[in-house]
Design an enzyme around this catalytic site. Structure first.
Site, PDB file in Angstrom:
ATOM      1  NE  ARG A  11      42.957   0.138 -58.518  1.00 28.07           N
ATOM      2  CZ  ARG A  11      43.491   0.087 -57.299  1.00 28.07           C
ATOM      3  NH1 ARG A  11      43.801   1.210 -56.676  1.00 28.07           N
ATOM      4  NH2 ARG A  11      43.705  -1.067 -56.718  1.00 28.07           N
ATOM      5  CE  LYS A  49      48.626   2.466 -49.657  1.00 33.63           C
ATOM      6  NZ  LYS A  49      47.359   2.066 -50.277  1.00 33.63           N
ATOM      7  CG  ASP A  68      50.280  -3.409 -52.062  1.00 32.74           C
ATOM      8  OD1 ASP A  68      49.675  -3.553 -53.138  1.00 32.74           O
ATOM      9  OD2 ASP A  68      49.696  -3.189 -50.984  1.00 32.74           O
TER      10      ASP A  68
HETATM   11  C1  S3P Z   1      44.953  -3.614 -49.542  1.00 32.23           C
HETATM   12  C2  S3P Z   1      44.822  -4.775 -50.233  1.00 32.23           C
HETATM   13  C3  S3P Z   1      45.487  -5.025 -51.532  1.00 32.23           C
HETATM   14  C4  S3P Z   1      46.646  -4.060 -51.737  1.00 32.23           C
HETATM   15  C5  S3P Z   1      46.263  -2.647 -51.445  1.00 32.23           C
HETATM   16  C6  S3P Z   1      45.807  -2.514 -49.996  1.00 32.23           C
HETATM   17  C7  S3P Z   1      44.230  -3.463 -48.268  1.00 32.23           C
HETATM   18  O1  S3P Z   1      44.559  -4.834 -52.574  1.00 32.23           O
HETATM   19  O2  S3P Z   1      47.134  -4.154 -53.054  1.00 32.23           O
HETATM   20  O3  S3P Z   1      47.357  -1.781 -51.654  1.00 32.23           O
HETATM   21  O4  S3P Z   1      44.522  -2.534 -47.508  1.00 32.23           O
HETATM   22  O5  S3P Z   1      43.356  -4.301 -47.999  1.00 32.23           O
HETATM   23  P1  S3P Z   1      43.520  -5.993 -52.992  1.00 32.23           P
HETATM   24  O6  S3P Z   1      42.674  -6.280 -51.845  1.00 32.23           O
HETATM   25  O7  S3P Z   1      42.796  -5.409 -54.163  1.00 32.23           O
HETATM   26  O8  S3P Z   1      44.371  -7.148 -53.393  1.00 32.23           O
END
Ligand code: S3P
Length: 437
Positions: A122, A22, A323
């Site tokens: 958020r 993702k 995650d």
């Molecule tokens: C992500 C970073 C994380 C993660 C999110 C995806 C990313 O969030 O929890 O599911 O793709 O950079 P944060 O950057 O807010 O920690």
């Protein structure tokens, strides 16, 4: 709201290819949208979130084609996004909203970014600060979306991320790519580095000076660089694989093979955690593509019982497996020593308050544990029973408790099960194929 009934399993076995990562899909979609030329992407995530990023790219003038062979072609705007005619809808995706804000802030238009109820709750101040220091004007709604961005020429900044966040880091790097001057960025805790690899893959130069005594590692990006299209295959999502890696810990004779799996070292700490909790992981193949490691692994449960001391996830490790914490917590009662999660206050501002929802659902399944402001302490050696699970419409909660349900006595009903479509639409089919009953 759809529900799924999950029956207990006897074991878990088979092989699985998880959907494209993702995080990497978001980055490839966005950089392809800005680049010159047509990028061809294989194994793009089937989750709804990265498709929100693709839809935003279309609203900004990129052309997106979904081919019948599953590949996606994105023809970029060669450096100039157009003024969208409607709001940019980020759906449920914090990555889309935060990273896109950095990507578009240098463009001389007015953009409105919106999201669903969860995303609207958020925190967004974390991106407003650096981007407004660079010269963009961002109006938040009480610290949240909707966000209105008045874009324009940006100036480089030196920035230190106050919280470990790859999304904030990415917003600054994407804005820095298009600013005047050299933007530099320090992170006290290293977060996933997919943006760094993706920027280089699309032709940007980015440097990283390693940490020295009293000086954290520093990323630097010179502004005014243009990007060119690429052909790329997205590695499988280790955060989706995590559900099945955890399921393998529940059964002595579990045998699982995962192929085309993303094993980027800034994400693969999960494999160490799985080993510490009693998994045996064999790396069968590994190769590098566009800076990302992709491999095939085999997972069994180790014959010897792991330590009966609780395993502690704290500090930098918490950020690296952020995650995966919901599923690790959901299966923690079944482990020999249990799990202590600390420094995870960020979990309270994800798609849901994940600490509160994990606590609620562990209680429903009969576990005893302690909830703390920044984590959970979950003793091991507990047998859970089937229950009705409140997913809070959070994909990772729905999937985490579907895995806990495999080891429970009695059936478990997952409310809001369809939220799995956000990152892993094939989850329940994969579960049915792998669970031995
Ligand atoms: C992500 C970073 C994380 C993660 C999110 C995806 C990313 O969030 O929890 O599911 O793709 O950079 P944060 O950057 O807010 O920690």
């Amino acid at each position: 709201m759809s529900t799924e009934i999950i029956r207990p399993a006897r074991s878990l076995s088979g092989s699985l290819t998880v959907p494209g990562d993702k995080s990497i899909s978001h980055r490839y979609a966005m950089l392809a949208g800005l680049a010159e030329g047509t990028t061809r992407l294989s194994n793009f995530s089937t989750g709804a979130d990265p498709h929100s990023s693709l839809a935003c790219m279309e609203s900004l003038g990129a052309k997106v084609v979904h081919n019948s062979d599953g590949t996606i072609e994105v023809t970029g705007v060669a450096g100039s996004f157009r003024q969208p005619t409607t709001a940019l809808d980020c759906g449920n995706s914090g990555s889309t909203m935060r990273m896109l804000s950095g990507l578009i802030a240098a463009h001389p238009h007015t953009f409105t970014l919106i999201g669903d109820a969860s995303l609207t709750a958020r925190p967004m101040e974390r991106i407003r600060k650096p981007l407004s220091q660079m010269g963009a004007k961002l109006n938040l709604t009480d610290g949240h979306a909707p966000i209105v961005i008045h874009g324009g020429q940006l100036q480089a900044i030196d920035f230190t991320t106050p919280i470990p966040s790859a999304q904030v880091k990415t917003a600054v790097l994407f804005a820095g790519l298009q600013a005047s001057g050299t933007t530099s960025l320090c992170e006290s805790i290293r977060t996933r580095d997919h943006s760094e690899h993706a920027l280089r893959a699309f032709g940007a130069t980015l440097t990283r000076s390693e940490a020295r005594a009293n000086e954290p590692a520093k990323l630097s990006i010179v502004g005014g660089q243009s990007l060119h299209a690429i052909g790329a295959t997205v590695p499988g999502d280790i955060s989706s694989a995590a559900f099945f890696l955890c399921a393998a810990l529940l059964f002595p004779d579990a045998n699982l093979v995962l192929d085309s799996l993303g094993m980027n070292p800034t994400r693969a700490a999960l494999l160490d955690v799985i080993s510490a909790l009693g998994g045996k992981i064999k790396v069968l193949t590994v190769e590098e593509r566009h800076g990302e490691l992709i491999g095939t692994i085999q997972v069994n449960r180790a014959p010897a019982a792991p330590s009966s001391e609780p395993y502690i996830i704290s500090g930098a490790l918490t950020a690296q497996v952020i995650d995966e914490l919901p599923v690790l917590a959901a299966i923690a009662p079944y482990t020999a020593g249990g799990l202590i999660i600390r420094d995870a206050q960020e979990l309270r501002v994800k798609e849901s308050d994940r600490i509160a929802l994990v606590a609620k659902n562990l209680t429903a399944m009969g576990a005893h544990f302690t909830e703390n402001p920044d984590g959970l302490e979950i003793p091991g050696n507990q047998q859970l029973h089937g229950a009705t699970i409140d997913s809070g419409d959070d994909h990772r909660i729905a999937m985490a408790f579907s895995i806990a349900a495999l080891g429970a006595t009695g059936d478990t009903e997952i409310n809001g099960a369809e939220s799995a479509r956000i990152s892993f639409p094939e989850f329940y089919t994969a579960l049915d194929a792998l669970a031995q009953r």
